[in-house]
Design a protein around this motif. Structure first.
Motif, PDB file in Angstrom:
ATOM      1  N   PHE A  55      -0.206  -6.251  -7.073  1.00 51.79           N
ATOM      2  CA  PHE A  55      -0.192  -7.108  -5.893  1.00 51.79           C
ATOM      3  C   PHE A  55      -1.364  -6.791  -4.976  1.00 51.79           C
ATOM      4  N   LEU A  56      -1.707  -5.512  -4.892  1.00 53.22           N
ATOM      5  CA  LEU A  56      -2.844  -5.144  -4.048  1.00 53.22           C
ATOM      6  C   LEU A  56      -4.141  -5.711  -4.613  1.00 53.22           C
ATOM      7  N   VAL A  57      -4.276  -5.647  -5.946  1.00 52.09           N
ATOM      8  CA  VAL A  57      -5.504  -6.149  -6.570  1.00 52.09           C
ATOM      9  C   VAL A  57      -5.651  -7.641  -6.306  1.00 52.09           C
ATOM     10  N   THR A  58      -4.523  -8.368  -6.420  1.00 52.54           N
ATOM     11  CA  THR A  58      -4.616  -9.823  -6.293  1.00 52.54           C
ATOM     12  C   THR A  58      -4.396 -10.268  -4.852  1.00 52.54           C
ATOM     13  N   SER A  59      -4.801  -9.435  -3.910  1.00 49.85           N
ATOM     14  CA  SER A  59      -4.564  -9.796  -2.522  1.00 49.85           C
ATOM     15  C   SER A  59      -5.295 -11.094  -2.175  1.00 49.85           C
ATOM     16  N   TYR A 109       0.825  -1.206   0.000  1.00 50.17           N
ATOM     17  CA  TYR A 109       0.000   0.000   0.000  1.00 50.17           C
ATOM     18  C   TYR A 109       0.863   1.261   0.000  1.00 50.17           C
ATOM     19  N   HIS A 110       1.871   1.268   0.880  1.00 50.40           N
ATOM     20  CA  HIS A 110       2.667   2.485   0.984  1.00 50.40           C
ATOM     21  C   HIS A 110       3.627   2.633  -0.179  1.00 50.40           C
ATOM     22  N   VAL A 111       4.106   1.498  -0.722  1.00 49.06           N
ATOM     23  CA  VAL A 111       4.906   1.600  -1.949  1.00 49.06           C
ATOM     24  C   VAL A 111       4.053   2.176  -3.074  1.00 49.06           C
ATOM     25  N   PHE A 112       2.809   1.738  -3.123  1.00 49.66           N
ATOM     26  CA  PHE A 112       1.871   2.249  -4.133  1.00 49.66           C
ATOM     27  C   PHE A 112       1.740   3.773  -3.990  1.00 49.66           C
ATOM     28  N   LEU A 113       1.513   4.229  -2.770  1.00 51.54           N
ATOM     29  CA  LEU A 113       1.381   5.668  -2.533  1.00 51.54           C
ATOM     30  C   LEU A 113       2.654   6.414  -2.939  1.00 51.54           C
ATOM     31  N   ALA A 114       3.796   5.872  -2.499  1.00 50.93           N
ATOM     32  CA  ALA A 114       5.056   6.562  -2.778  1.00 50.93           C
ATOM     33  C   ALA A 114       5.333   6.607  -4.274  1.00 50.93           C
ATOM     34  N   SER A 115       5.043   5.503  -4.962  1.00 53.02           N
ATOM     35  CA  SER A 115       5.332   5.489  -6.400  1.00 53.02           C
ATOM     36  C   SER A 115       4.429   6.471  -7.127  1.00 53.02           C
ATOM     37  N   PRO A 133     -10.498  -0.469  -0.095  1.00 55.46           N
ATOM     38  CA  PRO A 133      -9.621   0.711  -0.035  1.00 55.46           C
ATOM     39  C   PRO A 133      -8.702   0.782  -1.255  1.00 55.46           C
ATOM     40  N   VAL A 134      -8.294  -0.389  -1.761  1.00 53.57           N
ATOM     41  CA  VAL A 134      -7.439  -0.387  -2.940  1.00 53.57           C
ATOM     42  C   VAL A 134      -8.227   0.080  -4.161  1.00 53.57           C
ATOM     43  N   SER A 135      -9.474  -0.372  -4.277  1.00 56.49           N
ATOM     44  CA  SER A 135     -10.304   0.129  -5.376  1.00 56.49           C
ATOM     45  C   SER A 135     -10.417   1.633  -5.275  1.00 56.49           C
ATOM     46  N   ALA A 136     -10.639   2.102  -4.051  1.00 63.61           N
ATOM     47  CA  ALA A 136     -10.783   3.542  -3.857  1.00 63.61           C
ATOM     48  C   ALA A 136      -9.518   4.258  -4.291  1.00 63.61           C
ATOM     49  N   MET A 137      -8.383   3.682  -3.905  1.00 61.47           N
ATOM     50  CA  MET A 137      -7.098   4.292  -4.241  1.00 61.47           C
ATOM     51  C   MET A 137      -6.881   4.293  -5.753  1.00 61.47           C
TER      52      MET A 137
END
Lengths: 672, 320, 218
Positions: A158-162, A126-132, A252-256
């Motif tokens: 990776f978040l999608v396929t959690s 999640y945080h790598v996603f935000l940072a990237s 939350p990932v969908s939202a992001m």
């Protein structure tokens, strides 16, 4: 941290914050299953950083700071990474921060052990996603941009396929990854064209190189960018991954993804088309406008017939991205026709809509998460009546619903109002045909907005209103306080921008000032009158005051003058005694008029039961026509080519070696 | 801000609230005459409202707070809309806060709330009505917007008071596009207010209902407010029509004083009487169309508005 | 006269409106009435052009329009429809909203085409060329989307109306001889087509043109 410090070194601070995100992600790794640390400390801290990012971006935008650049001490050998903070990236950082804060705090309460990926690992991704995403927005050369872009794609994959044990989710993830990579290749090629023979890949060099590009090359770069970023943004017909990936991901990932990641694509497109290519031809605008309008109406129509609540929202994202690109297309069209003020208005509308969408779409995706956790159902056909079980979520979802439906005095209306205002000036475009066709775009936009209202009435009505369609729904409860804070934050954002549109328009003015050298008039904080007050003006705060005032007075008068007697009785329904929850409109039933009217858009498979069936079942499948007409042929062709190549796969090692040997010989012949 | 303008502003709202049921009563009376029935008295709607306010509310057990607040929201938004529309005078301080697009938005808000309230109880007819209402709404909205677009091209404003002022400043400006827009507007008005070719306001047949189906569960003061709000909506639409197409008599910015006010009152009365009779005539002459023909009807009104726009672009622009 | 141009514009707009109404109507008799209205508007506009330009021969062609298109042809067509029992034409090839949308695109196309031409023309009616062109194209569209023989003829006649309007608007009308010739042609054409109708009906026992698809050799 004092204000002057922020104003002085915003870029350095942002870098620190991004690094902290990465550190937060890593901190959760040692105890991947222990959710407490992740939930109570790391995610809330991440949310604080989001807020800090948003604050820095807002201060940067409002003080009208000059662009800041820096060269990172690391990167590829001999190719250091360049970063730059200007109004455009600051605006999108603002989006990232505002929506990210709400989503992060919600995530703190949402992610639990035992649901797919362990919370600790989830926190890292999640945080790598935000940072990237933040790095994508800050990148000032093609290398860093591509590295960050691909990191963003991978981490979100990776978040999608959690919940990767479910085959459909793996499939959706694969499709997403595939499309993301094809898109990335297009963007890479676009950068390749943009450097224009100088082989300098910093954006600064490109800005100068592009002025010497031939019209053909410039258009090629533009089209590649549209293709690449369009794939990420989900423009029709490049949207197929979106309605698959969004429902597959945790809420939350969908939202992001819907709220923020799609906006990075908008950012990239703006960066290349406006900043690097200095929009040169009006035909580009017509193309973007047409694609945008088509995506908008297409998304709205498909959203209206969905029966999975997250899929519905995913299609609604396509619609909103379509609206944003409509605004961008209009801005290109105006800009190339030397109508700079109107271009600024249209671009401002697009930017404000991007911000608004990130708020209300994240909000709605998060409410679906709450509903999913509380009930275990995603299918609209199994929900209903939740307003009585989950009043908190229902009230906040109502705000999101009204906002996304474009109703005053909420924020969705503001951006649609601005966009319609800019459409009013399209007859001044000096190209025959265009000036007659484009006003029709306003009608398409109005149709889309009205359809969006239809969709949201369906969404809200079926999920929260009516009678519960399953007995288990009586167990549903409102979520934890952390989740409530996240929802509340986003809802307040929707209301605030709706009431004081300048909150979004002032920052957007910085961007239009940078890209077009023009800003729409921002005379007063409470009013918006983009061109001239006698032409059109709007004030959310007065409208809200008026609405509340009239409603309040009505209520008081009715209470004072009439009696307040009231008794509870069973629902009347024209005297029909045997009411059950199954007699309400289902999601399919509510979408039926749309299916009827826009039948040409869908591929419909239906099983109608025969009249004397003892256990009749009505089954219907709706499909995207584009999937069959565009994607399946490509997939089949790829398969065919792969089959042809597989002739080489004989299994014998010497044949393989022979192939390598022959390739080597051929190459040597060419080189020597 | 002069006190007279504030006075006018509130005066307009009160006039709208007071007159709207009368206008509905007048249409009902005209319809009865044209159909050879004995007509109900003009004040029938008021009697109806009074009766409803006197009754006890019978609220469905499954109703949520949304259901109970909706009548107030409907009534409030319609009163607010009346404050924006220049029915008597154009010097309205409140009208600056919302132009015609915002007005459409306000109507949409009312529609969405009514539909949501209809879905709240969870009965078969309620949801059916909500679905149909939203369907009519999303088709009528683009048509209405195109009509406004047309007016914008003529007078360069989306604010209704400025439009009226512009119209009054160039009374000789008779553009053919106005005719198209006017026809389209009448069609939209009929569809949006649940009038005849689309919906029958007096029907008792649930399966053909649109607007009425949504109100089935409302009773007493709630129903009174909803009915009053629909009367107000019809009145508002009529006033939008007057402002866009026959703005004569409305007191403009420059005209101040008692005489202008009296003229505008008289003009509004005459216009309402004529418009009511005309609406009744149209309704008596037309038959209800099947619900699936409704898109065709609304597409027609949309096309008319667009044609008006095109005709203006080709014919009007060069002479103006 | 100051009001000539606005009134002409209005008439032209009405002409366009009637063309669209023709696209949307299902009953054949209504179509004939609309055609008659179109003729009437044509008559009025021709009179107005004649008056304002002072070209008296235009009065003759206006009178010809009145006689032929407002009185004679509708009468003939009505009688024909009654004799054939072809009041209804409910079947269209494409559904009506879609047809109208196509019509809208055609109108924009026609207007766009006419813009440069009308810049060159010097007559007061030059802006109407686009509308005339649109009327022609819309009538063509009506012929394409209808299945019954009678509606095809009406479409054909409406197309001729559009041509006539184009002639008056762009060049103040054609020479009288040409106009008379066309009028005669139209009249004879309708008679011949009337005969054809009876033949078609005798052959297939209906006026549905889909039957004619069977005539091709396989």
């Amino acid at each position: 941290m004092t204000l002057p410090l922020i104003a002085e070194h915003p870029l350095r601070l942002l870098l620190y914050l991004i690094t902290t995100w990465l550190a937060l992600g890593l901190a959760g790794l040692p105890t991947p299953r222990g959710g407490r640390l992740v939930a109570r400390v790391l995610f809330p801290l991440g949310a604080m950083i989001c807020l800090a990012v948003a604050t820095i971006a807002a201060i940067f935008l409002l003080t009208g700071h000059a662009p800041q650049t820096a060269i990172l001490p690391f990167g590829l050998p001999d190719l250091p990474f360049h970063i730059r903070l200007d109004a455009l990236s600051a605006f999108f950082l603002l989006i990232l921060g505002l929506a990210g804060a709400g989503i992060s705090i919600f995530s703190a309460g949402y992610f639990r052990a035992g649901e797919g990926t362990a919370p600790g690992l989830m926190g890292l991704q999640y945080h790598v996603f935000l940072a990237s995403m933040a790095l994508v927005l800050l990148a000032d050369d093609a290398y860093l941009f591509m590295v960050a872009w691909e990191t963003m794609a991978l981490s979100s994959y990776f978040l999608v396929t959690s919940q990767h044990r479910i085959p459909e989710i793996r499939r959706a993830g694969f499709l997403y990854l595939l499309m993301a990579h094809v898109g990335a290749i297009c963007i890479l090629l676009s950068f390749g064209v943009l450097q224009g023979g100088s082989w300098q890949f910093t954006f600064d060099a490109m800005r100068h190189a592009t002025s010497t590009l031939t019209p053909f090359l410039a258009t090629t770069a533009f089209l590649l960018a549209l293709l690449g970023f369009g794939m990420k943004a989900g423009l029709v017909p490049l949207h197929v991954w979106l309605p698959e990936a969004h429902p597959a991901a945790p809420s939350p990932v969908s939202a992001m993804m819907s709220g923020i990641m799609l906006k990075t694509a908008v950012y990239g497109f703006l960066r290349i088309s406006f900043d690097l290519l200095h929009v040169r031809f009006w035909q580009w605008g017509v193309l973007v406008l047409a694609v945008g309008l088509f995506s908008a109406i297409y998304g709205a129509i498909f959203a209206a017939v969905q029966s999975d609540m997250k899929r519905l929202l995913a299609y609604s994202s396509i619609e909103n991205i379509g609206i944003i690109f409509t605004g961008i297309g209009l801005a290109i069209l105006f800009e190339t026709s030397n109508l700079h003020l109107y271009a600024a208005l249209a671009l401002c509308a697009a930017l404000v809509h991007a911000l608004n969408h990130s708020l209300f779409k994240s909000l709605l995706f998060l409410t679906t998460g709450s509903v999913l956790h509380a009930t275990g159902h995603r299918n609209l056909g199994k929900l209903g009546g939740l307003i009585r079980r989950m009043p908190w979520v229902a009230t906040i979802a109502l705000v999101g619903t009204l906002a996304i439906a474009g109703l005053p005095p909420l924020n969705g209306f503001v951006s649609e109002w601005l966009l319609l205002q800019s459409f009013l000036f399209t007859p001044q475009i000096p190209h025959a045909f265009v000036n007659m066709f484009v006003p029709l775009g306003a009608a398409v936009l109005a149709l889309t907005a009205a359809l969006a209202a239809y969709v949201m009435v369906k969404f809200y009505g079926v999920v929260f209103l009516g009678q519960p369609r399953e007995a288990s729904l009586s167990e549903a409860r409102d979520p934890s306080w952390l989740e409530r804070i996240g929802l509340l934050w986003l809802a307040i954002g929707c209301i605030a921008i709706g009431i004081v549109p300048q909150l979004a328009m002032r920052p957007a003015a910085g961007v239009t000032g940078m890209l077009l050298g023009q800003t729409v008039a921002t005379s007063s904080l409470w009013w918006i009158a983009p061109i001239a007050p006698q032409q059109a003006s709007y004030s959310g705060v007065i409208l809200l005051a008026g609405i509340l005032g009239t409603i309040g007075i009505t209520f008081l008068l009715v209470r004072l003058l009439a009696h307040g007697r009231l008794r509870r009785v069973p629902a009347w329904d024209c005297g029909y005694p045997h009411q059950t929850a199954r007699m309400q409109d289902t999601a399919e039933g509510f979408g039926q008029p749309i299916r009827h009217m826009f039948g040409a858009f869908f591929r419909i498979e239906r099983d109608l039961p025969t009249p004397d069936d003892i256990a009749p079942r009505y089954r219907m499948r709706l499909e995207d026509r584009i999937w069959r007409t565009l994607y399946l042929p490509i997939a089949r062709a790829t398969q065919k080519i792969a089959d042809m190549v597989s002739i080489l796969q004989s299994g014998s090692l010497s044949i393989y070696l022979l192939c390598s040997f022959l390739t080597l010989i051929v190459l040597l012949v060419f080189v020597l | 801000m002069k006190s007279i303008t504030v006075f006018r502003q509130f005066g307009e709202m009160l006039v709208a609230i007071a007159i709207a049921p009368l206008f509905a009563g007048w249409i009902a009376q005209c319809r009865a005459w044209m159909q050879n029935r004995s007509a109900p008295p003009l004040i029938q709607p008021y009697r109806m409202l009074r009766k409803l306010f006197d009754k006890d509310v019978a609220l469905a057990e499954t109703a949520s707070p949304l259901f109970r607040i909706t009548p107030y929201i409907l009534f409030g938004t319609m009163v607010l809309a009346a404050a924006i529309i220049p029915s008597l005078a154009t010097d309205l301080p409140f009208a600056r806060a919302a132009d015609a697009i915002a007005l459409i938005g306000l109507f949409a808000t009312a529609r969405v709330f009514l539909s949501l309230a209809a879905m709240d109880i969870g009965t078969a007819f309620g949801t059916m009505g909500a679905r149909r209402e939203m369907m009519i709404g999303f088709l009528a909205e683009p048509a209405l917007l195109m009509i406004l677009f047309n007016a914008f091209l003529l007078f360069g404003s989306t604010a209704l008071p400025s439009l009226v002022d512009g119209y009054r400043a160039h009374p000789s400006l008779m553009d053919p596009s106005i005719i198209f827009a006017a026809v389209a507007f009448v069609m939209v008005l009929l569809a949006e207010n649940a009038r005849l070719p689309i919906d029958n306001p007096t029907t008792h047949l649930e399966l053909t209902m649109i607007h009425e189906a949504m109100l089935l569960e409302y009773s007493a003061r709630h129903l009174a407010l909803v009915e009053w709000a629909s009367n107000l909506k019809l009145f508002n639409y009529a006033c939008i029509g007057f402002a866009l197409f026959i703005p004569w008599g409305i007191a403009t910015h420059s005209a101040d004083g008692v005489v202008a006010m009296l003229i505008s009152d008289a003009a509004l009365a005459i216009k309402l009487i004529v418009a009511g009779a005309a609406l009744a005539l149209i309704e008596s002459l037309s038959a209800k169309v099947r619900i699936f023909r409704a898109p065709e009807y609304l597409a027609m009104s949309f096309l008319l508005a667009v044609l008006g726009l095109l005709v203006h672009l080709l014919l009007g622009a060069k002479q103006a | 006269m100051p009001y000539t141009v606005p009134i002409l514009n209005l008439l032209a707009a009405c002409l366009l409106l009637i063309s669209f109404a023709m696209l949307s109507r299902r009953r054949t008799q209504r179509l004939v009435n609309l055609f008659a209205w179109q003729g009437a508007i044509l008559f009025l506009s021709t009179c107005l052009v004649a008056h304002s330009s002072g070209l008296h021969e235009l009065y003759y062609s206006a009178a010809l329009t009145l006689l032929l298109k407002v009185i004679a042809l509708p009468l003939i067509l009505h009688r024909l429809i009654n004799r054939l029992g072809a009041q209804w034409d409910s079947e269209t090839v494409v559904n009506i909203p879609l047809t109208m949308l196509a019509g809208l695109v055609l109108v924009i196309f026609a207007f766009g085409l006419a813009q440069p031409i009308s810049m060159m023309a010097t007559t007061i009616t030059r802006n109407m060329l686009g509308i005339a062109l649109a009327v022609i194209l819309l009538s063509f569209l009506m012929m394409i989307t209808r299945r019954k023989a009678v509606t095809q003829v009406i479409g054909f006649l409406a197309m001729e109306n559009g041509l006539f309007f184009a002639a008056t608007s762009a060049t103040y009308g054609m020479p009288m001889v040409v106009e008379l010739g066309i009028a005669l042609d139209v009249l004879v054409g309708v008679f011949i087509l009337g005969l054809f109708f009876f033949q078609i009906r005798e052959q297939f026992e209906s006026l549905d043109l889909r039957n004619m698809e069977n005539l091709k050799e396989d």
